[in-house]
Design a protein around this motif. Structure first.
Motif, mmCIF file in Angstrom:
data_model
loop_
_atom_site.group_PDB
_atom_site.id
_atom_site.type_symbol
_atom_site.label_atom_id
_atom_site.label_comp_id
_atom_site.label_asym_id
_atom_site.label_seq_id
_atom_site.Cartn_x
_atom_site.Cartn_y
_atom_site.Cartn_z
ATOM 1 N N ALA A 78 0.839 -1.206 0.000
ATOM 2 C CA ALA A 78 0.000 0.000 0.000
ATOM 3 C C ALA A 78 0.869 1.248 0.000
ATOM 4 O O ALA A 78 2.041 1.210 0.382
ATOM 5 N N VAL A 79 0.279 2.354 -0.413
ATOM 6 C CA VAL A 79 0.975 3.637 -0.393
ATOM 7 C C VAL A 79 1.194 4.054 1.059
ATOM 8 O O VAL A 79 0.260 4.005 1.863
ATOM 9 N N PRO A 80 2.416 4.440 1.433
ATOM 10 C CA PRO A 80 2.655 4.880 2.816
ATOM 11 C C PRO A 80 1.734 6.041 3.208
ATOM 12 O O PRO A 80 1.335 6.842 2.368
ATOM 13 N N LEU A 81 1.408 6.094 4.497
ATOM 14 C CA LEU A 81 0.478 7.118 4.981
ATOM 15 C C LEU A 81 1.066 8.523 4.871
ATOM 16 O O LEU A 81 0.360 9.476 4.578
ATOM 17 N N GLY A 82 2.373 8.633 5.136
ATOM 18 C CA GLY A 82 2.994 9.950 5.029
ATOM 19 C C GLY A 82 2.491 10.938 6.053
ATOM 20 O O GLY A 82 2.257 12.101 5.733
ATOM 21 N N ASN A 83 2.309 10.473 7.274
ATOM 22 C CA ASN A 83 1.880 11.403 8.328
ATOM 23 C C ASN A 83 3.006 12.368 8.653
ATOM 24 O O ASN A 83 4.174 11.999 8.697
ATOM 25 N N LEU A 84 2.618 13.598 8.899
ATOM 26 C CA LEU A 84 3.597 14.622 9.227
ATOM 27 C C LEU A 84 3.786 14.636 10.734
ATOM 28 O O LEU A 84 2.816 14.685 11.481
ATOM 29 N N SER A 85 5.045 14.604 11.172
ATOM 30 C CA SER A 85 5.240 14.722 12.615
ATOM 31 C C SER A 85 5.240 16.201 12.986
ATOM 32 O O SER A 85 5.482 17.073 12.156
#
Lengths: 114, 155
Positions: free
Chosen positions: B97-104
């Motif tokens: 799956a496409v990584p979530l790419g959450n921003l810290s």
């Protein structure tokens, strides 16, 4: 690495002369910045006026530079193009750096603040 | 002008070798082709950023152990924006799956600031209808960049 340094009011101004800071040069950029700032004054202003494009690798290299310089030196940014500014805003890294409209403004801002 | 715009009945296609310098050149070629759409200048910055982040990920992760990979990019301008498709035959995405790419959060100590992980965040923020499938050893990533195209450009 196309980085030009000048000293101004006890600060180091580093002017990035390359049109892009992207994945292809991110590591060289970080190394070049470290060398340019090594042993220099506490205040460093990076002028990005010639830079039209930055990607997440370039952003990461600028953040990494700031971390390398801390705690003895502080990195500020000047002259962000619309596209470069957008990358900083979207990733909220605009809250991490002092960002000046121009390199000149970096010094008039400081004069006002003191 | 009509002669120039007719080419957009067909998608623009690019085959880009999996190196960082080739990605830089491929981006320049893609943006140059899209200049005929006469979009506002800031849209080109967004388009270049999304395409750059996707291709950098393919080079760094899918083709992590080879410089001989090929990135195939197809861009179809339509009324609702640019429909982009990437094909590569590198490693699949982690967990398929496409990584979530959450921003810290940037409100941490300087030492703890992230130096990476911005890429997927930017892609997810700037692209619409992002979909990924793995088919016959090929990664296929599709999305739309929602730019407004003048109607006559597409006719």
């Amino acid at each position: 690495m196309q980085l030009e340094t000048t000293t101004r009011n006890d600060a180091l101004v580093v002017t990035a002369l390359m049109p892009r800071i992207d994945a292809a040069i991110a590591i060289q950029f970080k190394d070049g910045m470290r060398d340019a700032c090594d042993g220099g004054p506490a205040r460093v202003v990076l002028d990005l006026g010639s830079v039209d494009f930055i990607d997440s690798s370039g952003l990461g290299a600028i953040v990494a530079t700031m971390k390398l310089l801390a705690p003895d030196q502080k990195l500020e940014l000047a002259t962000l193009s619309d596209t470069v500014d957008k990358v900083f805003r979207l990733t909220r890294m605009d809250s991490v750096f002092a960002i000046h409209l121009t390199a000149d403004a970096a010094f008039s801002d400081a004069a006002k603040a003191s | 002008m009509p002669n120039q715009t007719q080419s957009y009945n067909q998608p623009l296609t690019f085959a880009i070798p999996s190196t960082e310098m080739a990605v830089r050149n491929g981006l320049a070629a893609a943006i140059a082709s899209l200049k005929l759409l006469n979009l506002p200048a800031e849209e080109y910055g967004t388009i270049e950023l999304v395409l750059a982040e996707v291709m950098n990920n393919i080079v760094e992760h899918a083709y992590a152990d080879t410089q001989d990979g090929v990135i195939e990019l197809s861009i179809q301008p339509k009324e609702r924006g640019l429909y982009c498709t990437f094909h590569d035959t590198g490693h699949p995405m982690p967990d398929g799956a496409v990584p979530l790419g959450n921003l810290s959060s940037p409100s941490c100590e300087i030492d703890d600031l992230p130096e990476g992980g911005f890429g997927w965040f930017l892609i997810r923020d700037l692209a619409r209808d992002l979909e990924y499938i793995r088919e016959n050893g090929t990664n296929i990533l599709t999305f739309r960049i929602a730019v407004m195209l003048p109607k006559q450009t597409l006719s």
